[in-house]
Design a protein around this motif. Sequence first.
Motif, PDB file in Angstrom:
ATOM      1  N   PRO A  84      21.899   7.327  63.747  1.00  0.00           N
ATOM      2  CA  PRO A  84      20.494   7.305  63.309  1.00  0.00           C
ATOM      3  C   PRO A  84      19.853   8.696  63.313  1.00  0.00           C
ATOM      4  O   PRO A  84      18.833   8.930  63.960  1.00  0.00           O
ATOM      5  CB  PRO A  84      19.848   6.388  64.346  1.00  0.00           C
ATOM      6  N   ASP A  85      20.460   9.620  62.585  1.00  0.00           N
ATOM      7  CA  ASP A  85      19.967  11.000  62.591  1.00  0.00           C
ATOM      8  C   ASP A  85      19.329  11.409  61.279  1.00  0.00           C
ATOM      9  O   ASP A  85      19.038  12.587  61.056  1.00  0.00           O
ATOM     10  CB  ASP A  85      21.110  11.956  62.946  1.00  0.00           C
ATOM     11  N   GLY A  86      19.120  10.452  60.379  1.00  0.00           N
ATOM     12  CA  GLY A  86      18.460  10.768  59.118  1.00  0.00           C
ATOM     13  C   GLY A  86      19.364  11.343  58.053  1.00  0.00           C
ATOM     14  O   GLY A  86      18.878  11.776  57.006  1.00  0.00           O
ATOM     15  N   THR A  87      20.688  11.349  58.287  1.00  0.00           N
ATOM     16  CA  THR A  87      21.600  11.892  57.281  1.00  0.00           C
ATOM     17  C   THR A  87      22.335  10.808  56.509  1.00  0.00           C
ATOM     18  O   THR A  87      23.189  11.113  55.679  1.00  0.00           O
ATOM     19  CB  THR A  87      22.637  12.833  57.937  1.00  0.00           C
ATOM     20  N   THR A  88      22.012   9.545  56.768  1.00  0.00           N
ATOM     21  CA  THR A  88      22.597   8.437  56.010  1.00  0.00           C
ATOM     22  C   THR A  88      21.482   7.504  55.559  1.00  0.00           C
ATOM     23  O   THR A  88      20.652   7.082  56.367  1.00  0.00           O
ATOM     24  CB  THR A  88      23.604   7.643  56.861  1.00  0.00           C
ATOM     25  N   LEU A  89      21.460   7.207  54.270  1.00  0.00           N
ATOM     26  CA  LEU A  89      20.461   6.299  53.704  1.00  0.00           C
ATOM     27  C   LEU A  89      21.170   5.239  52.869  1.00  0.00           C
ATOM     28  O   LEU A  89      22.258   5.472  52.338  1.00  0.00           O
ATOM     29  CB  LEU A  89      19.461   7.065  52.830  1.00  0.00           C
ATOM     30  N   LEU A  90      20.526   4.101  52.739  1.00  0.00           N
ATOM     31  CA  LEU A  90      21.025   3.004  51.905  1.00  0.00           C
ATOM     32  C   LEU A  90      20.042   2.744  50.774  1.00  0.00           C
ATOM     33  O   LEU A  90      18.833   2.645  51.009  1.00  0.00           O
ATOM     34  CB  LEU A  90      21.174   1.729  52.746  1.00  0.00           C
ATOM     35  N   VAL A  91      20.554   2.645  49.557  1.00  0.00           N
ATOM     36  CA  VAL A  91      19.765   2.142  48.428  1.00  0.00           C
ATOM     37  C   VAL A  91      20.363   0.797  48.050  1.00  0.00           C
ATOM     38  O   VAL A  91      21.543   0.710  47.701  1.00  0.00           O
ATOM     39  CB  VAL A  91      19.778   3.101  47.227  1.00  0.00           C
ATOM     40  N   ASN A  92      19.571  -0.244  48.146  1.00  0.00           N
ATOM     41  CA  ASN A  92      20.082  -1.578  47.866  1.00  0.00           C
ATOM     42  C   ASN A  92      19.054  -2.372  47.066  1.00  0.00           C
ATOM     43  O   ASN A  92      17.893  -1.963  46.943  1.00  0.00           O
ATOM     44  CB  ASN A  92      20.434  -2.312  49.165  1.00  0.00           C
ATOM     45  N   ALA A  93      19.498  -3.485  46.540  1.00  0.00           N
ATOM     46  CA  ALA A  93      18.639  -4.361  45.746  1.00  0.00           C
ATOM     47  C   ALA A  93      18.188  -5.549  46.578  1.00  0.00           C
ATOM     48  O   ALA A  93      18.532  -5.670  47.763  1.00  0.00           O
ATOM     49  CB  ALA A  93      19.395  -4.826  44.504  1.00  0.00           C
ATOM     50  N   SER A  94      17.439  -6.446  45.960  1.00  0.00           N
ATOM     51  CA  SER A  94      16.894  -7.614  46.667  1.00  0.00           C
ATOM     52  C   SER A  94      17.974  -8.528  47.218  1.00  0.00           C
ATOM     53  O   SER A  94      17.705  -9.329  48.125  1.00  0.00           O
ATOM     54  CB  SER A  94      15.974  -8.400  45.730  1.00  0.00           C
ATOM     55  N   ILE A  95      19.211  -8.385  46.734  1.00  0.00           N
ATOM     56  CA  ILE A  95      20.305  -9.187  47.283  1.00  0.00           C
ATOM     57  C   ILE A  95      20.458  -8.944  48.786  1.00  0.00           C
ATOM     58  O   ILE A  95      20.984  -9.791  49.512  1.00  0.00           O
ATOM     59  CB  ILE A  95      21.631  -8.861  46.544  1.00  0.00           C
TER      60      ILE A  95
END
Length: 322
Positions: A84-95
């Motif tokens: 949880p260091d701000g270097t990983t993000l997720l882009v996901n849909a409503s699924i």
Amino acid sequence: MIKLNRRVLTALLLATASGLAFAQAWPAKPIRMVIPYPPGGPTDILGRIVAQQLEARLGQPVVVDNKPGASGMIGADIVAKAPPDGTTLLVNASIHVINPSLYKKPPHDAIRDFAPVSLIADVPLVLVAAPSQGFNTVQDVIAAAKADPKRLNFASSGNAAAPHLAGEAFKIATGVQMQHVPYKGSGPALADVIGGQTQLMFDSMPSSIGQIRAGKLRAIAVTTAKRASALPDVPTIAESGVPGYDISTWYGVWAPPGTPAEIVDRVSQEIAQIVRQPAVRERLAALGAEPVGNTPQEFAAYTRSELAKWERIVKASGATVD
């Protein structure tokens, strides 16, 4: 008046200063943006728009990492378990918030195991048919289904995806019968709708709007409560005699749980500014997407309400992933 102990006050000031300094120093290295679908789909397209803009604004590479599989849960689980260091993000849909109603043992909790950052955009689905089918309005579809309950079928990009569940919600709201025909993706589904092998489809606007504009598909109605800016002359299903009908796909950003609030807020603010840029708004509009950009608190409340809504639809429809 409440008096704070000097040591307590000092500690609070130091903590605040430390958090601000951490947020200002971030990011010190490249950011990995996980997109849990193959390249070329709507989630990938919108994610890459955000990644490109974030990279320019933050001064660090934002590397898109496509990790498809299991209705987006493989990629999402990578983020749920990332540092949880701000270097990983997720882009996901409503699924992301539909899956908990479809899978008995998902690898993570869609709410608890993620830090919500921001909603990127809301995308209406659109009810389409080939012009040769003769459907001009929602009432035409309802009348045909009631006249012959076995006549109509509707395509979707796959079992239990939002387009499938939009059709199930339509059946529940109108009391009609239609047979669901799942495909492996929007492309082959649309090909059969255009060819007349399947009569109807509730499709995500980014994948169908080009065919609508080319005249190969007729847009009968959009599924959101308000008309879509990309198709302003196309009525909503709700205003076409199905009050309360409101279904959309949407796309958002999450971080691993425990990511510092200062970083989550910073990314949220950046996304809000990104989607307000005229050039980005124009690109989103071309895809039929309505830009949003909200706070982590607003996005958290929205995901909880959406999870509850889809849970009701899945339960009422009996939809399964099998």
